[in-house]
Design a protein around this motif. Structure first.
Motif, PDB file in Angstrom:
ATOM      1  N   ILE A  43       6.322   5.102   5.333  1.00  0.00           N
ATOM      2  CA  ILE A  43       5.152   4.910   6.221  1.00  0.00           C
ATOM      3  C   ILE A  43       3.845   4.750   5.455  1.00  0.00           C
ATOM      4  O   ILE A  43       3.078   3.786   5.708  1.00  0.00           O
ATOM      5  CB  ILE A  43       5.061   6.051   7.256  1.00  0.00           C
ATOM      6  CG1 ILE A  43       6.152   5.884   8.323  1.00  0.00           C
ATOM      7  CG2 ILE A  43       3.690   6.092   7.906  1.00  0.00           C
ATOM      8  CD1 ILE A  43       6.213   7.024   9.335  1.00  0.00           C
ATOM      9  N   PRO A  44       3.466   5.650   4.492  1.00  0.00           N
ATOM     10  CA  PRO A  44       2.171   5.476   3.797  1.00  0.00           C
ATOM     11  C   PRO A  44       2.072   4.133   3.060  1.00  0.00           C
ATOM     12  O   PRO A  44       1.029   3.445   3.130  1.00  0.00           O
ATOM     13  CB  PRO A  44       2.143   6.646   2.812  1.00  0.00           C
ATOM     14  CG  PRO A  44       3.070   7.656   3.399  1.00  0.00           C
ATOM     15  CD  PRO A  44       4.136   6.861   4.053  1.00  0.00           C
ATOM     16  N   SER A  45       3.147   3.763   2.357  1.00  0.00           N
ATOM     17  CA  SER A  45       3.113   2.478   1.620  1.00  0.00           C
ATOM     18  C   SER A  45       3.015   1.313   2.584  1.00  0.00           C
ATOM     19  O   SER A  45       2.334   0.307   2.307  1.00  0.00           O
ATOM     20  CB  SER A  45       4.377   2.349   0.766  1.00  0.00           C
ATOM     21  OG  SER A  45       4.411   3.345  -0.217  1.00  0.00           O
ATOM     22  N   VAL A  47       1.570   1.256   5.533  1.00  0.00           N
ATOM     23  CA  VAL A  47       0.205   1.183   6.061  1.00  0.00           C
ATOM     24  C   VAL A  47      -0.725   0.522   5.045  1.00  0.00           C
ATOM     25  O   VAL A  47      -1.535  -0.367   5.373  1.00  0.00           O
ATOM     26  CB  VAL A  47      -0.307   2.586   6.438  1.00  0.00           C
ATOM     27  CG1 VAL A  47      -1.797   2.544   6.776  1.00  0.00           C
ATOM     28  CG2 VAL A  47       0.492   3.141   7.601  1.00  0.00           C
ATOM     29  N   ILE A  48      -0.614   0.967   3.774  1.00  0.00           N
ATOM     30  CA  ILE A  48      -1.467   0.385   2.729  1.00  0.00           C
ATOM     31  C   ILE A  48      -1.171  -1.103   2.561  1.00  0.00           C
ATOM     32  O   ILE A  48      -2.070  -1.930   2.394  1.00  0.00           O
ATOM     33  CB  ILE A  48      -1.258   1.129   1.387  1.00  0.00           C
ATOM     34  CG1 ILE A  48      -1.785   2.560   1.504  1.00  0.00           C
ATOM     35  CG2 ILE A  48      -1.940   0.400   0.240  1.00  0.00           C
ATOM     36  CD1 ILE A  48      -1.498   3.422   0.297  1.00  0.00           C
ATOM     37  N   ILE A 285       1.788   4.543  -4.227  1.00  0.00           N
ATOM     38  CA  ILE A 285       2.183   5.507  -3.187  1.00  0.00           C
ATOM     39  C   ILE A 285       3.701   5.519  -3.012  1.00  0.00           C
ATOM     40  O   ILE A 285       4.339   6.569  -2.902  1.00  0.00           O
ATOM     41  CB  ILE A 285       1.498   5.163  -1.841  1.00  0.00           C
ATOM     42  CG1 ILE A 285      -0.020   5.317  -1.957  1.00  0.00           C
ATOM     43  CG2 ILE A 285       2.037   6.061  -0.723  1.00  0.00           C
ATOM     44  CD1 ILE A 285      -0.487   6.725  -2.216  1.00  0.00           C
ATOM     45  N   ASN A 289       6.089   8.763  -3.751  1.00  0.00           N
ATOM     46  CA  ASN A 289       6.983   9.303  -2.711  1.00  0.00           C
ATOM     47  C   ASN A 289       8.454   9.208  -3.127  1.00  0.00           C
ATOM     48  O   ASN A 289       9.242  10.119  -2.897  1.00  0.00           O
ATOM     49  CB  ASN A 289       6.779   8.554  -1.398  1.00  0.00           C
ATOM     50  CG  ASN A 289       5.504   8.973  -0.694  1.00  0.00           C
ATOM     51  OD1 ASN A 289       5.001  10.063  -0.916  1.00  0.00           O
ATOM     52  ND2 ASN A 289       4.975   8.106   0.153  1.00  0.00           N
TER      53      ASN A 289
END
Length: 587
Positions: A43-45, A47-48, A285, A289
């Protein structure tokens, strides 16, 4: 390694036999949990990446909401699967305990009295009761599967971008595994060593709480003795528990220290890569992770693998115990449909397991045609042993026992035992109703019950009771229960034997706690209800044997005298000597 594999297969077969759907539920749960962890990692990657590629605000929100909805669905599914799996695991635990209890009840009686068998039982059940072995196995196996899937997924990412991080993580995990493996093996040995000590500790606790010896404890001031024993055993227990706790805490500390070293190395290495423009922010990121998850999951994998190894060590005594209780014994195949009309011991030799001294040494005698036989002799002469052999609780080392001219081992066990009505010296009553104590689990027949109550003379004892045969028994002052006197209990077990309708009636000194007059009344009464059946009576008080058709006197493991009371008195041998000695006490 092969032995541990066989132990693991033993557990798998055990679960498949009772609750096969546990594996399906846990398998699906592992897959869902894996997807959940991977989704959180991405998810974080994602979004970026969306932001850096100039996606519209609406599209980014839709992607995020869709991902979160999927994550929510996975978590709800995991909750449902985990709950159902937990319920099935609890049911398995209960079914397992019932299964092993049922098997223990059905092992040969010789094993029940064997100290080595008892020790094996404690070693087998101790880890199940105190170390949560079964619960740990249900948690460990799917966790290993889950960690394996995640490791393979994350490994592909690290191999593509930064293989060096994968190598470094594996190196630290290998160090942790090596340090923890020997510690876990030590913990398993410590827990198994505690099993026998725990058995003794529980024994003293049970004895201290027992109402049966409460008078002795108080009169002889036994409290300090028991407290001293418990304190000594508790000291061993605390020492073992302290060892286990320290070992487990140290294992946790090792993993924490190595995790901090790994994180520091990862961040330092990847930050340098960002500054040198070797990787983008999104990849940074993703790799952080991925590496953290790789390290986390490989530690989970290795620690759970060690824990699985530990639980398999714990399971070894259980598998060995199952081998003991599942030993097949020849039960015979001739159904005994007719009543017992003759019984004969022919040159029987017998000694108890793990002893060298024979109790019976060529013992021979016979009864038939509805005779009643009294067996007498000094303590240790083998009187009760004869009843145990006749009941097929033990088998003789040599010689044979015949019923209706056929060796008793040839009879199908259930039909044979149905013909025996035995009242042992240490007979038991239970905290159920009087009716249940008499009928037990047999088909209820009201006429048979009333007949048993009449013949045992228990009926007149029930007349004052409002609930009659439905009155519950208790040794305590519970509401709506009663405590029977020893004489009333005697009548109850006689009613039980009458209800059984066996054709061979056996009384093995059940009146030992009654006075001589009450005992003789019981024997005379019992003789009157066994007129048309074979009957065997055992008593220390020879005055109760005078009514018997036949008396045998046991000496040095064999029948030394045989005849009725008057014949043996005329003979002037051991029986006459013992009878006169007892009679002199009342003159």
């Amino acid at each position: 390694m092969k032995e541990k594999y066989n132990i693991f297969l033993f557990f798998i077969r055990l679960v498949r036999k009772m609750r096969p759907n546990i594996f399906i539920l846990r398998g699906i749960y592992s897959i869902f949990k894996t997807l959940e962890i991977l989704l959180i990692m991405y998810i974080p990657s994602m979004v970026i990446l969306l932001l850096s590629n100039n996606f519209t605000y609406e599209k980014i929100i839709m992607y995020i909401l869709g991902t979160l909805a999927l994550l929510l669905a996975l978590r709800i599914g995991n909750k449902i699967l985990n709950r159902n799996a937990f319920i099935n695991e609890e049911k398995f635990s209960q079914e397992f305990l019932r299964d092993i209890s049922n098997k223990i009840v059905n092992v040969p009686f010789s094993q029940i009295e064997d100290s080595e068998f008892i020790a094996k039982k404690e070693e087998a059940l101790f880890p199940i009761k105190t170390q949560g072995t079964i619960e740990n196995l249900f948690r460990t196996v799917p966790t290993i599967v889950q960690a394996t899937i995640i490791l393979i997924s994350v490994l592909s990412i690290l191999l593509v971008y930064e293989p060096i991080l994968m190598v470094f993580s594996i190196l630290l995990a290998g160090i942790s595994f090596g340090l923890c493996r020997s510690m876990i093996n030590h913990e398993a040995k410590t827990a198994l060593r505690s099993a026998r000590q725990n058995k003794e500790y529980v024994y003293y606790l049970r004895v201290m709480r027992s109402s049966e010896i409460a008078k002795d404890v108080r009169i002889y001031k036994m409290q300090p003795f028991f407290i001293k024993k418990l304190a000594s055993l508790f000291g061993w227990y605390v020492q073992d528990a302290r060892e286990l706790y320290r070992s487990r805490e140290f294992r946790g500390l090792i993993n924490q220290v190595l995790s901090v070293i790994l994180l520091g190395t990862i961040y330092g290495y990847l930050i340098s890569k960002v500054f040198s423009s070797s990787i983008s922010g999104a990849v940074f990121i993703l790799l952080v992770n991925a590496t953290v998850n790789f390290n986390s999951q490989i530690n989970v994998f290795l620690s759970e693998l060690l824990l699985l190894n530990q639980q398999i060590i714990y399971l070894k005594p259980l598998m060995e115990f199952y081998d003991l209780i599942e030993t097949k014994n020849y039960k015979g195949n001739i159904v005994l449909e007719d009543k017992i009309e003759s019984m004969e011991f022919r040159d029987v030799f017998f000694k108890y397991p793990r002893t060298d001294e024979y109790v019976l040494k060529g013992c021979s005698f016979k009864i038939d045609c509805s005779e009643n036989l009294s067996i007498v002799g000094r303590n240790g002469s083998g009187k009760t042993t004869i009843i145990k052999l006749l009941s097929r609780l033990y088998k003789p080392q040599s010689g044979e026992i015949f019923v209706n001219g056929i060796n008793i081992q040839e009879y199908e066990e259930k039909s044979y035992l149905k013909q025996l009505s035995i009242i042992f010296q240490d007979f038991k009553t239970f905290s159920y109703s009087i009716r249940e104590n008499i009928v037990l689990d047999k088909d209820f027949d009201d006429n048979k019950l009333n007949d048993a109550l009449e013949k045992s003379e228990l009926k007149k004892e029930l007349d004052p009771l409002p609930k009659g045969v439905e009155t519950k028994l208790s040794r305590h002052d519970d509401q709506d229960t009663i405590s029977l006197s020893k004489g009333q209990e005697q009548k109850l077990v006689i009613a039980r034997s009458i209800y059984e309708e066996g054709s061979l009636i056996i009384l093995d000194e059940p009146t030992a706690s009654l006075d001589p007059i009450a005992e003789e009344e019981v024997y005379r009464h019992f003789k009157s209800i066994t007129n048309n059946k074979l009957a065997i009576f055992i008593s220390h008080r020879l005055s109760s044997c005078r009514f018997s058709d036949k008396i045998i006197y046991l000496s040095e493991g064999k029948v030394s005298e045989s005849g009725n009371h008057y014949d043996l008195m005329k003979l002037g041998g051991d029986y006459a000597g013992l009878f006169n000695l007892q009679a002199s006490k009342y003159r």
